[in-house]
Structure formats: C-alpha cells, structure tokens
Design a protein around this motif. Structure first.
Motif, PDB file in Angstrom:
ATOM      1  N   ILE A 190       0.838  -1.203   0.000  1.00  0.00           N
ATOM      2  CA  ILE A 190       0.000   0.000   0.000  1.00  0.00           C
ATOM      3  C   ILE A 190       0.879   1.261   0.000  1.00  0.00           C
ATOM      4  O   ILE A 190       0.582   2.236  -0.680  1.00  0.00           O
ATOM      5  N   ILE A 222       0.860   4.139  -2.849  1.00  0.00           N
ATOM      6  CA  ILE A 222       0.671   5.570  -2.538  1.00  0.00           C
ATOM      7  C   ILE A 222       1.840   6.384  -3.084  1.00  0.00           C
ATOM      8  O   ILE A 222       1.644   7.443  -3.676  1.00  0.00           O
ATOM      9  N   LEU A 269      -6.300   5.731  -8.955  1.00  0.00           N
ATOM     10  CA  LEU A 269      -6.660   4.933  -7.773  1.00  0.00           C
ATOM     11  C   LEU A 269      -7.096   3.536  -8.189  1.00  0.00           C
ATOM     12  O   LEU A 269      -6.662   2.542  -7.601  1.00  0.00           O
ATOM     13  N   SER A 301      -4.296   1.273  -9.131  1.00  0.00           N
ATOM     14  CA  SER A 301      -3.306   1.009  -8.076  1.00  0.00           C
ATOM     15  C   SER A 301      -3.302  -0.456  -7.650  1.00  0.00           C
ATOM     16  O   SER A 301      -2.380  -0.905  -6.995  1.00  0.00           O
ATOM     17  N   TYR A 304      -5.727  -1.604  -5.752  1.00  0.00           N
ATOM     18  CA  TYR A 304      -6.526  -1.623  -4.520  1.00  0.00           C
ATOM     19  C   TYR A 304      -7.909  -1.063  -4.827  1.00  0.00           C
ATOM     20  O   TYR A 304      -8.078  -0.343  -5.810  1.00  0.00           O
ATOM     21  N   ILE A 357      -7.808   2.754  -1.141  1.00  0.00           N
ATOM     22  CA  ILE A 357      -6.565   3.469  -1.436  1.00  0.00           C
ATOM     23  C   ILE A 357      -6.730   4.966  -1.178  1.00  0.00           C
ATOM     24  O   ILE A 357      -5.827   5.627  -0.698  1.00  0.00           O
ATOM     25  N   LYS A 413      -6.373   5.397   2.587  1.00  0.00           N
ATOM     26  CA  LYS A 413      -4.965   5.200   2.979  1.00  0.00           C
ATOM     27  C   LYS A 413      -4.119   6.391   2.532  1.00  0.00           C
ATOM     28  O   LYS A 413      -3.239   6.843   3.265  1.00  0.00           O
TER      29      LYS A 413
END
Length: 114
Positions: free
Chosen positions: A8, A12, A34, A37, A39, A44, A47
């Motif tokens: 994660i 990011i 996003l 990503s 996720y 995301i 996070k």
C-alpha cells in the motif's frame, strides 16, 4: 530505524509520483490512478489521506495552485492568468480561480497585485 515498506505504501508513493510528474495535464484522472493502483478505490483513497493528510484530489489541487503561485509571481506582467491556469492543468479559468481562492484565501487577481 527502518520502516517496513508494504504494497500500500508503494502504491501511494506511485500515485504521488504520477501526480507530481503530471499535475499540469488537464486530462489527469485521479480516479483512474486509484483504480489502477491494484486496490479498491475507496480503500486506497482513505490510505492516501492517512499518509499524506490530503485526499488525492486535494493533493493534486495543492500541486497545481502552488505551481500557479510561482508562475504568477514570476510572470505577473507577461502571462495572463488564464494562460497560467492552463499551464497548471486547468482548462476552465473560473474553476481555477475558485480553487485558487479556496487554497490561498485570495483570488488569483488579488494574489497578482500583492
């Protein structure tokens, strides 16, 4: 002391890198970043906010407005505010002006006169 870097965190960091490199592109789509990503989009996004203190869209807006402030300061007498807006990734001057005022507390016009 080393911090464990997990998936994660890498995701990011990738998103912030892409935003930093491409914030001047008006076609930049935060949602697709996003989604791509790996996720769930909401996961995301949450996070991202925990790590950076901003939502991905707020992060992008700050990059754009900080760039606009530098351009206005450097080129206030040679570039129009609408050209500056375009250079920062905004194809709609009114939206740029509204976001600028939201972030800085003053309109781009007023900032230019400071």
């Amino acid at each position: 002391k080393f911090q464990r870097v997990d998936g994660i965190t890498i995701a990011i960091n990738n998103i912030t890198d892409i935003l930093n490199r491409n914030f001047t592109n008006p076609e930049l789509n935060v949602s697709s970043l996003l989604i791509n990503s790996g996720y769930a989009e909401d996961y995301i996004r949450n996070k991202f906010k925990k790590v950076t203190g901003k939502t991905p869209n707020e992060f992008l807006t700050c990059l754009r407005i900080n760039h606009a402030k530098k351009l206005i300061t450097a080129f206030k007498n040679t570039l129009s505010l609408s050209s500056i807006a375009v250079s920062c990734g905004y194809d709609d001057y009114c939206y740029f002006s509204r976001k600028f005022k939201e972030v800085t507390g003053v309109s781009p016009n007023k900032f230019k006169r400071l």
